[in-house]
Design a protein around this motif. Structure first.
Motif, PDB file in Angstrom:
ATOM      1  N   LEU A 148      -2.597 -13.742   2.756  1.00 31.22           N
ATOM      2  CA  LEU A 148      -2.261 -13.376   1.011  1.00 31.22           C
ATOM      3  C   LEU A 148      -1.755 -12.394   1.445  1.00 31.22           C
ATOM      4  O   LEU A 148      -2.035 -11.251   1.125  1.00 31.22           O
ATOM      5  N   GLU A 149      -0.468 -12.355  -0.108  1.00 30.74           N
ATOM      6  CA  GLU A 149       0.357 -11.353   0.121  1.00 30.74           C
ATOM      7  C   GLU A 149       0.291 -11.007  -1.195  1.00 30.74           C
ATOM      8  O   GLU A 149       0.439 -11.688  -2.811  1.00 30.74           O
ATOM      9  N   ILE A 150      -0.444 -10.165  -1.276  1.00 30.25           N
ATOM     10  CA  ILE A 150      -0.742  -9.683  -2.597  1.00 30.25           C
ATOM     11  C   ILE A 150       0.166  -8.154  -3.381  1.00 30.25           C
ATOM     12  O   ILE A 150      -0.225  -6.757  -2.756  1.00 30.25           O
ATOM     13  N   THR A 151       0.787  -8.179  -4.239  1.00 36.05           N
ATOM     14  CA  THR A 151       1.251  -6.246  -4.479  1.00 36.05           C
ATOM     15  C   THR A 151       0.307  -5.850  -4.863  1.00 36.05           C
ATOM     16  O   THR A 151      -0.193  -5.285  -5.652  1.00 36.05           O
ATOM     17  N   GLU A 152       0.996  -4.387  -5.141  1.00 33.36           N
ATOM     18  CA  GLU A 152       0.721  -3.422  -4.816  1.00 33.36           C
ATOM     19  C   GLU A 152       0.088  -2.849  -6.112  1.00 33.36           C
ATOM     20  O   GLU A 152      -0.902  -2.348  -7.154  1.00 33.36           O
ATOM     21  N   ALA A 177      -2.500  -8.490   2.407  1.00 32.77           N
ATOM     22  CA  ALA A 177      -0.957  -7.458   2.521  1.00 32.77           C
ATOM     23  C   ALA A 177      -0.654  -7.190   1.896  1.00 32.77           C
ATOM     24  O   ALA A 177      -0.940  -7.690   0.525  1.00 32.77           O
ATOM     25  N   ILE A 178      -0.602  -6.254   1.656  1.00 31.99           N
ATOM     26  CA  ILE A 178      -0.579  -5.379   0.086  1.00 31.99           C
ATOM     27  C   ILE A 178       1.413  -5.445   0.527  1.00 31.99           C
ATOM     28  O   ILE A 178       1.909  -4.524   1.248  1.00 31.99           O
ATOM     29  N   ASP A 179       1.929  -6.744  -0.746  1.00 34.68           N
ATOM     30  CA  ASP A 179       2.930  -6.673  -0.568  1.00 34.68           C
ATOM     31  C   ASP A 179       4.103  -4.897  -1.276  1.00 34.68           C
ATOM     32  O   ASP A 179       3.367  -4.349  -2.520  1.00 34.68           O
ATOM     33  N   ASP A 180       5.631  -5.016  -1.241  1.00 30.28           N
ATOM     34  CA  ASP A 180       5.835  -4.328  -2.024  1.00 30.28           C
ATOM     35  C   ASP A 180       4.675  -2.596  -1.931  1.00 30.28           C
ATOM     36  O   ASP A 180       5.400  -2.577  -3.117  1.00 30.28           O
ATOM     37  N   PHE A 181       4.840  -2.055  -0.654  1.00 36.08           N
ATOM     38  CA  PHE A 181       4.423  -0.965  -0.685  1.00 36.08           C
ATOM     39  C   PHE A 181       4.746  -0.161  -1.281  1.00 36.08           C
ATOM     40  O   PHE A 181       5.616   0.286  -0.243  1.00 36.08           O
ATOM     41  N   GLY A 182       4.586   1.413  -1.200  1.00 35.86           N
ATOM     42  CA  GLY A 182       5.346   1.964  -2.357  1.00 35.86           C
ATOM     43  C   GLY A 182       5.453   2.218  -3.803  1.00 35.86           C
ATOM     44  O   GLY A 182       6.144   2.873  -4.114  1.00 35.86           O
ATOM     45  N   THR A 183       5.837   0.726  -4.264  1.00 36.90           N
ATOM     46  CA  THR A 183       6.358   0.427  -5.417  1.00 36.90           C
ATOM     47  C   THR A 183       4.944   1.055  -6.503  1.00 36.90           C
ATOM     48  O   THR A 183       5.546   0.613  -7.884  1.00 36.90           O
ATOM     49  N   GLY A 184       4.152   1.017  -6.002  1.00 32.90           N
ATOM     50  CA  GLY A 184       2.821   0.147  -7.582  1.00 32.90           C
ATOM     51  C   GLY A 184       2.148   1.488  -7.520  1.00 32.90           C
ATOM     52  O   GLY A 184       0.981   1.979  -8.421  1.00 32.90           O
ATOM     53  N   TYR A 185       2.200   2.718  -7.036  1.00 32.35           N
ATOM     54  CA  TYR A 185       1.288   3.811  -7.086  1.00 32.35           C
ATOM     55  C   TYR A 185       0.003   4.107  -6.940  1.00 32.35           C
ATOM     56  O   TYR A 185      -0.758   4.926  -8.020  1.00 32.35           O
ATOM     57  N   SER A 186      -0.821   3.132  -6.140  1.00 31.75           N
ATOM     58  CA  SER A 186      -2.089   3.484  -5.711  1.00 31.75           C
ATOM     59  C   SER A 186      -2.140   4.760  -5.520  1.00 31.75           C
ATOM     60  O   SER A 186      -1.600   5.330  -4.161  1.00 31.75           O
ATOM     61  N   SER A 187      -3.141   5.672  -5.122  1.00 32.38           N
ATOM     62  CA  SER A 187      -3.696   6.401  -4.421  1.00 32.38           C
ATOM     63  C   SER A 187      -4.006   5.732  -3.359  1.00 32.38           C
ATOM     64  O   SER A 187      -5.023   4.846  -3.192  1.00 32.38           O
ATOM     65  N   LYS A 192      -7.987   3.074   0.689  1.00 31.44           N
ATOM     66  CA  LYS A 192      -8.944   3.275   2.020  1.00 31.44           C
ATOM     67  C   LYS A 192     -10.056   2.089   0.746  1.00 31.44           C
ATOM     68  O   LYS A 192     -11.174   1.617   2.105  1.00 31.44           O
ATOM     69  N   ARG A 193      -9.802   1.747  -0.130  1.00 33.50           N
ATOM     70  CA  ARG A 193     -11.092   0.797  -0.882  1.00 33.50           C
ATOM     71  C   ARG A 193     -10.642  -0.098  -0.689  1.00 33.50           C
ATOM     72  O   ARG A 193     -11.349  -1.353  -0.469  1.00 33.50           O
ATOM     73  N   PHE A 194      -9.584  -0.891  -0.584  1.00 29.74           N
ATOM     74  CA  PHE A 194      -9.175  -1.983  -0.584  1.00 29.74           C
ATOM     75  C   PHE A 194      -9.737  -2.853   0.560  1.00 29.74           C
ATOM     76  O   PHE A 194      -8.985  -1.980   1.234  1.00 29.74           O
ATOM     77  N   ALA A 195      -9.760  -4.170   0.966  1.00 30.03           N
ATOM     78  CA  ALA A 195     -10.093  -4.136   2.573  1.00 30.03           C
ATOM     79  C   ALA A 195      -8.819  -5.434   2.238  1.00 30.03           C
ATOM     80  O   ALA A 195      -8.955  -6.281   2.688  1.00 30.03           O
ATOM     81  N   VAL A 196      -8.220  -4.222   3.106  1.00 31.17           N
ATOM     82  CA  VAL A 196      -6.967  -5.578   3.597  1.00 31.17           C
ATOM     83  C   VAL A 196      -6.769  -5.295   5.150  1.00 31.17           C
ATOM     84  O   VAL A 196      -6.754  -4.396   6.179  1.00 31.17           O
ATOM     85  N   ASN A 197      -5.983  -5.955   5.936  1.00 30.51           N
ATOM     86  CA  ASN A 197      -4.727  -5.749   6.803  1.00 30.51           C
ATOM     87  C   ASN A 197      -3.969  -5.092   7.336  1.00 30.51           C
ATOM     88  O   ASN A 197      -3.771  -4.677   8.074  1.00 30.51           O
ATOM     89  N   THR A 198      -3.353  -5.374   6.440  1.00 31.31           N
ATOM     90  CA  THR A 198      -1.678  -5.462   6.118  1.00 31.31           C
ATOM     91  C   THR A 198      -0.759  -4.304   5.200  1.00 31.31           C
ATOM     92  O   THR A 198      -1.341  -4.764   4.137  1.00 31.31           O
ATOM     93  N   LEU A 199       0.180  -3.289   5.407  1.00 29.00           N
ATOM     94  CA  LEU A 199       1.173  -2.621   4.579  1.00 29.00           C
ATOM     95  C   LEU A 199       2.287  -3.711   4.530  1.00 29.00           C
ATOM     96  O   LEU A 199       2.610  -3.135   5.930  1.00 29.00           O
ATOM     97  N   LYS A 200       2.931  -3.530   3.955  1.00 24.30           N
ATOM     98  CA  LYS A 200       4.609  -4.514   3.580  1.00 24.30           C
ATOM     99  C   LYS A 200       5.239  -3.513   2.884  1.00 24.30           C
ATOM    100  O   LYS A 200       4.842  -3.047   1.686  1.00 24.30           O
ATOM    101  N   ILE A 201       6.122  -2.568   3.712  1.00 28.43           N
ATOM    102  CA  ILE A 201       6.927  -1.455   2.994  1.00 28.43           C
ATOM    103  C   ILE A 201       8.302  -2.511   2.585  1.00 28.43           C
ATOM    104  O   ILE A 201       8.257  -2.935   3.034  1.00 28.43           O
ATOM    105  N   ASP A 202       7.494  -2.001   1.639  1.00 31.48           N
ATOM    106  CA  ASP A 202       8.964  -2.625  -0.276  1.00 31.48           C
ATOM    107  C   ASP A 202      10.319  -2.110   0.534  1.00 31.48           C
ATOM    108  O   ASP A 202      10.593  -0.946   1.349  1.00 31.48           O
ATOM    109  N   GLN A 203      11.204  -3.549   0.431  1.00 31.00           N
ATOM    110  CA  GLN A 203      12.808  -2.749   1.334  1.00 31.00           C
ATOM    111  C   GLN A 203      13.381  -2.399   0.527  1.00 31.00           C
ATOM    112  O   GLN A 203      14.630  -2.134   1.016  1.00 31.00           O
TER     113      GLN A 203
END
Ligand code: C2E
Ligand code: CA
Ligand code: CA
Ligand code: CA
Length: 277
Positions: A148-152, A177-187, A192-203
């Motif tokens: 599942l791809e979920i945006t940051e 996967a965290i989608d559009d990573f880098g655009t959503g201002y997560s600290s 660290k607390r999100f149980a994810v496998n993958t980061l997708k760097i936003d285009q």
């Protein structure tokens, strides 16, 4: 829903209602599209840098109207979210992608996970985990072959609820996967607390990566961060051989973009389940 608000509505009025239909007509057309079977999925390959193989595919929604027009998801998803229609549409996408992936496996192709985009509206509903379970049960797809791809930004709208939902999804065995990573201002603390496998760097960070020092630095930092946390990192929107080489030299795990493969039909995608370079 609140966070998506005005910008997307403005987007909609600019792009969709120029075609001689007003908002209500578009809502009717969108409702009928689902009932009339006007939606289809295309699949874009994800290439593993080390092996050069297709190791995943992202399902991307396509709307072909009765008059043969193709309407981009960027145009109609904001409206579908606004009127709640993204819920049944999202359920259709989930089932269709799982069914197709199961069929690929049944036909003897090398198994890969299929990635499905989950809207913020779906994420905030209580029945998401149930809907995912149902899609897996009904299609017979093994959970680890669904990502599942979920945006940051969707994850950040209610951090505690997101953490709880991600934990339940991970218990099912699906990948996240965290989608559009880098655009959503997560600290970093949240990450660290999100149980994810993958980061997708936003285009947007991949553009001009070979000349733009800022983008190059951000991408390098995200790759290190992902690896420090034990996550896989995907670069999306890779369009040129130079971008590919730059990312591969810096340890990016997977590449997705027009350079390594455009979104194609399911039948065209399976032909790529063999070494590509
Ligand atoms: P996204 O999830 O960030 O998907 C990546 C988008 O970038 C896709 O656009 C893809 O076709 C496009 N793309 C891939 N490689 C390249 C490249 O090298 N260069 C450029 N310029 N673009 C590239 P698409 O298919 O038009 O989808 C747009 C957005 O619509 C997606 O962005 C996603 O947010 C949304 N979307 C698509 N399908 C679904 C769906 O089934 N459900 C939901 N909720 N959203 C969806
Ligand atoms: Ca995506
Ligand atoms: Ca993305
Ligand atoms: Ca995007």
């Amino acid at each position: 829903a609140k966070a998506l608000g005005r910008n997307n509505y403005r987007h909609f009025t600019v792009n969709l209602s120029n075609d001689g239909y007003d908002r209500l007509e578009w809502i009717t057309r969108l409702r009928n599209a689902l009932a009339n079977g006007e939606f289809m999925l295309h699949y874009q390959p994800k290439i593993e840098v080390l092996s050069g193989r297709v190791t995943g595919a992202e399902a991307l929604l396509r709307w072909r109207t009765a008059d043969g027009q193709m309407i981009s998801p960027a145009e109609f998803i904001p409206l579908a979210e606004e009127i709640g229609l993204i819920v049944p549409i999202g359920e259709w996408v989930l089932n269709e992608a799982c069914r197709t992936n199961r069929a690929w496996q049944a036909a003897g192709y090398r198994p890969i996970p299929v990635s499905v985009n989950i809207s913020a509206i779906q994420l905030e509903r209580d029945d998401l985990v149930h809907k995912v379970t149902q899609a897996l049960n009904e299609t017979g797809l093994t959970a680890r072959f669904l990502e599942l791809e979920i945006t940051e930004s969707a994850l950040m709208s209610d951090v505690n609820q997101s953490i709880a939902t991600l934990n339940r999804l991970r218990e099912l065995g699906v990948q996240i996967a965290i989608d559009d990573f880098g655009t959503g201002y997560s600290s970093l603390g949240h990450l660290k607390r999100f149980a994810v496998n993958t980061l997708k760097i936003d285009q947007s960070f991949i553009r001009n990566i070979t000349t733009d020092r800022g983008n190059a630095g951000i991408v390098q930092a995200v790759i290190s961060l992902a690896h420090t946390l034990g996550l896989t990192v995907v670069a999306e929107g890779v369009e040129t051989p130079d971008e590919y080489r730059h990312l591969s030299a810096r340890g990016c795990d997977l590449i997705q973009g027009y350079y390594t493969g455009r979104p194609v039909t399911a039948d065209q995608l399976v032909t790529q389940l063999r070494p590509v370079r």
